[in-house]
Structures are given as C-alpha cells and as structure tokens.
Design a protein around this motif. Structure first.
Motif, PDB file in Angstrom:
ATOM      1  N   LEU A  71       0.889  -1.294  -0.016  1.00  0.00           N
ATOM      2  CA  LEU A  71       0.127   0.168   0.021  1.00  0.00           C
ATOM      3  C   LEU A  71       0.798   1.202   0.013  1.00  0.00           C
ATOM      4  O   LEU A  71       1.883   1.351   0.687  1.00  0.00           O
ATOM      5  N   ILE A  72       0.421   2.469  -0.684  1.00  0.00           N
ATOM      6  CA  ILE A  72       1.203   3.542  -0.834  1.00  0.00           C
ATOM      7  C   ILE A  72      -0.014   4.529  -0.730  1.00  0.00           C
ATOM      8  O   ILE A  72      -0.980   4.645  -1.337  1.00  0.00           O
ATOM      9  N   ILE A 115      -6.249  12.389  -1.599  1.00  0.00           N
ATOM     10  CA  ILE A 115      -5.141  11.920  -1.460  1.00  0.00           C
ATOM     11  C   ILE A 115      -5.126  10.723  -2.358  1.00  0.00           C
ATOM     12  O   ILE A 115      -5.893  10.359  -2.845  1.00  0.00           O
ATOM     13  N   ALA A 116      -3.880  10.475  -2.861  1.00  0.00           N
ATOM     14  CA  ALA A 116      -3.660   9.299  -3.693  1.00  0.00           C
ATOM     15  C   ALA A 116      -3.414   7.926  -3.033  1.00  0.00           C
ATOM     16  O   ALA A 116      -2.807   8.082  -1.996  1.00  0.00           O
ATOM     17  N   ILE A 117      -4.026   6.775  -3.395  1.00  0.00           N
ATOM     18  CA  ILE A 117      -3.922   5.409  -2.733  1.00  0.00           C
ATOM     19  C   ILE A 117      -3.827   4.519  -3.796  1.00  0.00           C
ATOM     20  O   ILE A 117      -4.650   4.412  -4.760  1.00  0.00           O
ATOM     21  N   GLY A 148     -10.827   2.713 -10.034  1.00  0.00           N
ATOM     22  CA  GLY A 148      -9.419   2.375  -9.704  1.00  0.00           C
ATOM     23  C   GLY A 148      -8.724   2.146 -11.426  1.00  0.00           C
ATOM     24  O   GLY A 148      -9.225   1.685 -12.203  1.00  0.00           O
ATOM     25  N   LYS A 149      -7.513   2.711 -11.235  1.00  0.00           N
ATOM     26  CA  LYS A 149      -6.852   2.475 -12.672  1.00  0.00           C
ATOM     27  C   LYS A 149      -5.440   1.714 -12.211  1.00  0.00           C
ATOM     28  O   LYS A 149      -4.853   2.017 -11.241  1.00  0.00           O
ATOM     29  N   ASN A 153       1.659  -3.185 -11.018  1.00  0.00           N
ATOM     30  CA  ASN A 153       0.704  -4.234 -10.279  1.00  0.00           C
ATOM     31  C   ASN A 153      -0.287  -3.468  -9.330  1.00  0.00           C
ATOM     32  O   ASN A 153      -0.713  -4.117  -8.240  1.00  0.00           O
ATOM     33  N   TYR A 154      -0.261  -2.051  -9.192  1.00  0.00           N
ATOM     34  CA  TYR A 154      -0.970  -1.396  -8.307  1.00  0.00           C
ATOM     35  C   TYR A 154      -2.314  -0.696  -8.864  1.00  0.00           C
ATOM     36  O   TYR A 154      -2.356  -0.248  -9.877  1.00  0.00           O
ATOM     37  N   LEU A 155      -3.319  -0.891  -7.951  1.00  0.00           N
ATOM     38  CA  LEU A 155      -4.680  -0.355  -8.379  1.00  0.00           C
ATOM     39  C   LEU A 155      -4.830   0.942  -7.874  1.00  0.00           C
ATOM     40  O   LEU A 155      -4.516   1.098  -6.645  1.00  0.00           O
ATOM     41  N   ASN A 156      -4.957   2.251  -8.548  1.00  0.00           N
ATOM     42  CA  ASN A 156      -5.061   3.517  -7.988  1.00  0.00           C
ATOM     43  C   ASN A 156      -6.089   4.281  -8.044  1.00  0.00           C
ATOM     44  O   ASN A 156      -6.899   4.262  -8.958  1.00  0.00           O
TER      45      ASN A 156
END
Length: 206
Positions: A71-72, A115-117, A148-149, A153-156
């Motif tokens: 997670l970011i 915020i961006a997740i 999400g986009k 391999n991260y969904l943002n």
C-alpha cells in the motif's frame, strides 16, 4: 442548595449515607435516602495509546509506504489541516475481497484535498484486472466502490477520506426488477414502464 466540589465525592473502603431533600416552589418536599459502600481498586487500569507510525507536517508532501510495499498513500501539501500523528494498520480480508483491509489513519480526520491511494494486488488474469475495484469500508460497515486504474501491479484511486480500503472483484451483473409490468399485462393505462435497477458494487454505467 449548596454546591461543593461540583457534586463529586471521593471515598474508599467506607460506607457513606446520603440524604437528599428537595423542595419545590410551593413547599412540597421529597426525600431520598441511600447508602454507598466504596471499594479501593486493587489495580490501576491501563491506558492503551494508539500506535503512531509517523508524524506528517501539514505543509509538506507526505508519502506513506507499508512495510510489505502493498500500500502507498500520498498526501499532497496543505491537504491536512494540521500536523498529523499518522496511524496505519492491516486487518483481515473482507468477504469478497482479494486484499487485506488497509486502515489509513481514521475517517474522523478531514482532508482539504484528495489523497492518492495505491494497493498492490496478487496475480490476476487480464479479465479479472478489468473487474477489480478499490472499495471504501466505512465505520457503519457499508461498502462503496471507488473504481481504480492500474499502474504496474498497483490499483490507484484518489479519495477525500482517510479510512479502510481494500480490493474487490465486481463480477456480478446489475439486477433489473420490473415494478409495474408482468406477463400479458395491458399497458394502455400506464404512461411509463417502471423498473428497479441495482448493482452490488460499482454501480450502473448506462
């Protein structure tokens, strides 16, 4: 009446007799007598303080990355209203989710800007990647799809809420329920056809 110590009485290991006498404007009197026996506590209750992962300055750009890199969270400058003792923890996977539930601080803290997740998912086929959405799980246990986009391999997503997030797969089609129509019904007296459209997660697109 006489006020003393704001009505607070301290006693331990003894019995106290209380006698309340109340008069109203017309001279009517009510009385209440009772006893209270105090007991000194044998242990002092422990105050559990929440774990603080880091401190964020409201004027800075702040980035949080979980220890497992799954997670970011990116908080732009001036998104916080004041410096924040940021907290983060992971809970078990929700029913229907394909990731743990990530608790990003708490939903009582307001945000001035989104915020961006980014949440990392395990291996998914191309068809399932198209159906993956990040969901927001609120304090009343309701679920809201945030979309999400994919980037690597991260969904943002972006969001204006701290709180609980996870990844789910939206694999169930929308449900259409007829309201005023049925087989062989004559519709000459109806000005419209009414149906109820529902979707369990991401909503109806068209």
């Amino acid at each position: 009446t006489q006020e003393k110590n704001k009505g607070i009485i301290h006693f331990s290991n003894q019995t106290a007799l209380f006698n309340y006498v109340i008069n109203d404007t017309y001279g009517n009197v009510s009385k209440l007598n009772f006893k209270i026996t105090g007991k000194k506590p044998t242990t002092i209750p422990t105050v559990i303080r929440p774990k603080i992962d880091t401190v964020f300055n409201y004027a800075d750009s702040n980035i949080f990355i979980s220890k497992d890199f799954n997670l970011i969270a990116v908080i732009p400058p001036n998104t916080l209203y004041k410096d924040l003792d940021f907290q983060f923890y992971i809970k078990d996977t929700l029913p229907g989710a394909i990731s743990p539930t990530y608790h990003i601080h708490n939903d009582y803290t307001p945000l001035h800007h989104p915020i961006a997740i980014a949440i990392k998912a395990g291996r998914l086929s191309d068809s399932l990647r198209k159906k993956a959405v990040i969901i927001y799980h609120d304090r009343n246990k309701r679920i809201y799809a945030k979309g999400g986009k994919w980037r690597n391999n991260y969904l943002n997503i972006t969001s204006k809420n701290f709180g609980s997030y996870a990844i789910m797969l939206d694999t169930k089609p929308p449900k259409i329920t007829p309201i005023n129509i049925y087989t062989n019904k004559v519709m000459t007296k109806n000005s419209a056809i009414v149906v109820k459209i529902e979707d369990n997660l991401s909503g109806v697109k068209s």
